[in-house]
Design an enzyme around this catalytic site. Structure first.
Site: not given
Length: 319
Positions: A124, A104-107
């Site tokens: 991302t 999720v996101c910058t994961g």
């Protein structure tokens, strides 16, 4: 159906909604169909972590003590900007053992640092797409979709798009009706398709610097069914068609035709989601002229026809 273990990786600086959004979706799925999911959270040492918003999350266990999960979910947040080398190494070693990798996101940055995204198409948060592509040239970064699924690897744009991706995974596991039931329970009326853009058409384009071009952008948005040829728009801006097209792309980052296409698609989607208007009426109101022209635009951009889009993504309360 065998129970799936879902492991959520926690670290200091994690974005809380990147964790809690998907957790609520999968917990709702477990409530809907008991025995489906076993949710676990873990940090490197098993200790509490402080999120980017200041909340404290207490994990169930240490990463060093967990067995390989069915689904490994890596959230994003400020803590991904300077990731702990021990966390990166843990992901590099244990990530390949998971049946399903999710970020999720910058994961996605953490997964890329661990070498788990090479050769994959991913996304991302829009603000970090350029960095991800620059730092990891072996990764194909698509900055537009809210989530991308490439084989067993799924990545999402960030924050609330983690909920969209989680619902898509629940639909894969349990079927459409279960996913819709969870979405309604969470008051998430629209389960957005993964290839929906991270931005609206207006936000996707830069705002032109010159007043005449800004006014043309606004006029396009307010009149999707109008004459939006380059010649007509150039006349409105008091420029030659050639000069207008060149200036519009230079100042907005996209051609007039691409901007018009996005505006019309967005307008048609809103009408399909929010009204009971017929397909033919919507195609005219959105500037497509005919249902077939609108169908081709939808299939090209979203991979689905307008009628199917309405069936899948219109809120239940609007039926």
């Amino acid at each position: 159906m065998p129970q799936r273990t879902l492991l959520f990786v926690l670290f200091d600086g994690v974005q809380s909604l990147d964790v809690t959004g998907p957790v609520e979706v999968f917990a709702g799925a477990e409530h809907h169909t008991p025995g489906t999911y076993r949710l676990r959270t873990a940090s490197l040492d098993g200790g509490p972590v402080r999120t980017s918003s200041g909340l404290t999350l207490v994990p169930d266990e240490a990463l060093t003590e967990v067995s390989a999960p069915h689904t490994l979910l890596v959230p994003g947040g400020a803590g991904t900007r300077s990731p702990d080398p021990l966390l990166t190494e843990w992901l590099r070693t244990h990530g390949p053992r998971a049946r399903r990798l999710v970020s999720v996101c910058t994961g996605a940055i953490l997964l890329a640092e661990a070498g788990l995204l090479d050769g994959r198409r991913v996304t991302t948060h829009w603000a970090y797409c350029e960095k991800l592509a620059r730092d990891h040239p072996a990764v194909e970064v698509d900055p537009e979709p809210i989530y991308v699924r490439d084989g067993h690897v799924s990545t999402s744009a960030g924050v609330t798009s983690g909920i969209d991706l989680a619902l898509a995974l629940v639909e894969e596991d349990l079927g459409r009706q279960a996913a819709l039931a969870i979405a309604r329970h969470l008051v998430v009326f629209l389960r957005r398709p993964g290839n929906q853009a991270q931005f609206s058409a207006q936000l996707a384009a830069q705002t032109a610097q010159r007043d005449p071009l800004r006014e043309v952008q606004q006029w396009i948005t307010e009149h999707p069914a109008g004459d939006l040829t380059v010649e007509a728009l150039a006349a409105r801006a008091a420029l030659s068609p050639r000069h207008f097209a060149r200036a519009f792309q230079a100042e907005t980052g996209m051609t007039p035709g691409r901007f018009v296409g996005r505006v019309r698609l967005e307008h048609a989607r809103r009408l399909l989601e929010d009204t009971g208007d017929g397909i033919e009426e919507i195609s005219r109101a959105s500037g497509y002229g005919t249902p077939e022209a609108m169908r081709r635009a939808f299939v090209r951009a979203l991979g689905t026809a307008p009628a199917e889009y309405r069936r899948r993504f219109r809120p239940a309360s609007a039926h």
